[in-house]
Motif scaffolding. Sequence first.
Motif, short mmCIF file in Angstrom:
data_model
loop_
_atom_site.label_atom_id
_atom_site.label_comp_id
_atom_site.label_asym_id
_atom_site.label_seq_id
_atom_site.Cartn_x
_atom_site.Cartn_y
_atom_site.Cartn_z
N LEU A 26 -10.09 16.78 7.64
CA LEU A 26 -9.19 15.66 7.44
C LEU A 26 -7.76 16.16 7.53
N SER A 27 -6.95 15.44 8.22
CA SER A 27 -5.52 15.77 8.20
C SER A 27 -4.93 15.10 6.97
N LEU A 28 -3.74 15.53 6.58
CA LEU A 28 -3.06 14.91 5.45
C LEU A 28 -2.89 13.42 5.70
N HIS A 29 -2.62 13.06 6.96
CA HIS A 29 -2.44 11.65 7.31
C HIS A 29 -3.71 10.85 7.04
N ASP A 30 -4.88 11.45 7.29
CA ASP A 30 -6.14 10.77 7.05
C ASP A 30 -6.44 10.66 5.56
N ALA A 31 -6.07 11.68 4.82
CA ALA A 31 -6.43 11.74 3.41
C ALA A 31 -5.55 10.85 2.54
N LEU A 32 -4.26 10.88 2.75
CA LEU A 32 -3.32 10.12 1.94
C LEU A 32 -2.29 9.46 2.84
N PRO A 33 -1.96 8.21 2.56
CA PRO A 33 -0.89 7.58 3.34
C PRO A 33 0.44 8.31 3.15
N ILE A 34 1.20 8.40 4.21
CA ILE A 34 2.51 9.06 4.15
C ILE A 34 3.39 8.39 3.11
N THR A 58 12.95 5.63 0.46
CA THR A 58 13.04 4.78 1.65
C THR A 58 11.78 4.93 2.50
N ARG A 59 11.34 6.17 2.69
CA ARG A 59 10.10 6.42 3.45
C ARG A 59 8.89 5.79 2.75
N SER A 60 8.90 5.78 1.43
CA SER A 60 7.76 5.24 0.68
C SER A 60 7.59 3.74 0.90
N LEU A 61 8.65 3.08 1.35
CA LEU A 61 8.58 1.63 1.57
C LEU A 61 7.94 1.28 2.91
N ASP A 62 7.62 2.28 3.73
CA ASP A 62 6.88 2.06 4.98
C ASP A 62 5.40 2.00 4.66
N MET A 63 5.02 0.97 3.92
CA MET A 63 3.65 0.84 3.46
C MET A 63 3.07 -0.47 3.97
N VAL A 64 1.77 -0.57 3.95
CA VAL A 64 1.13 -1.80 4.40
C VAL A 64 1.41 -2.91 3.40
N GLY A 70 0.71 -6.16 1.01
CA GLY A 70 -0.35 -6.49 0.08
C GLY A 70 -0.37 -5.65 -1.18
N TYR A 71 0.47 -4.64 -1.25
CA TYR A 71 0.51 -3.79 -2.44
C TYR A 71 1.81 -4.05 -3.20
N THR A 72 1.92 -5.26 -3.74
CA THR A 72 3.17 -5.68 -4.37
C THR A 72 3.54 -4.78 -5.54
N ARG A 73 2.57 -4.41 -6.35
CA ARG A 73 2.88 -3.56 -7.49
C ARG A 73 3.40 -2.19 -7.03
N GLY A 74 2.73 -1.59 -6.07
CA GLY A 74 3.18 -0.30 -5.53
C GLY A 74 4.55 -0.40 -4.88
N ARG A 75 4.79 -1.48 -4.14
CA ARG A 75 6.11 -1.69 -3.53
C ARG A 75 7.17 -1.83 -4.61
N THR A 76 6.84 -2.53 -5.69
CA THR A 76 7.79 -2.67 -6.80
C THR A 76 8.15 -1.31 -7.38
N PHE A 77 7.14 -0.45 -7.59
CA PHE A 77 7.41 0.90 -8.08
C PHE A 77 8.36 1.64 -7.15
#
Length: 136
Positions: A6-14, A39-45, A47-54
């Motif tokens: 597994l690459s890091l990309h496969d294992a955990l989202p950037i 800023t990079r952490s906000l490049d997320m899919v 549907g994850y409102t709680r995670g985006r809020t964090f």
Amino acid sequence: TEIYTLSLHDALPISYMAAKFGHCFKELGDGAQAEHFATRSLDMVDGYTRGRTFNVLLLANAHLQQRDLDAACAAGNQALDLAAGLRSARTVRYMRDLRRRMAGFSDQPDVREFHARAHDLMPASDPRPVRNGHAA
């Protein structure tokens, strides 16, 4: 025998790893690096409102560490909007932490307005008095 890798990309989202790095830099007091990774952490899919809020609260803290009060308050207000309807103790704790860190700038109109809005929308995030080095 087959070998799986597994690459890091496969294992955990950037975005997840970026948030972790951002929190580390925030705790180290490096607002510029915390901002970069937040800023990079906000490049997320979606549907994850709680995670985006964090992650938006992390960005607000990064701006605050760089004394960019306008950007800190804007991100804080965005987090308040995202948090509407969430029932999350961690969201409240992160918001309280941001508000506590902003307290030193309460003479600034944007900060006062943010605190008032946060009190109205998320009163549980009101900073608590500190006793013996710990929040009560």
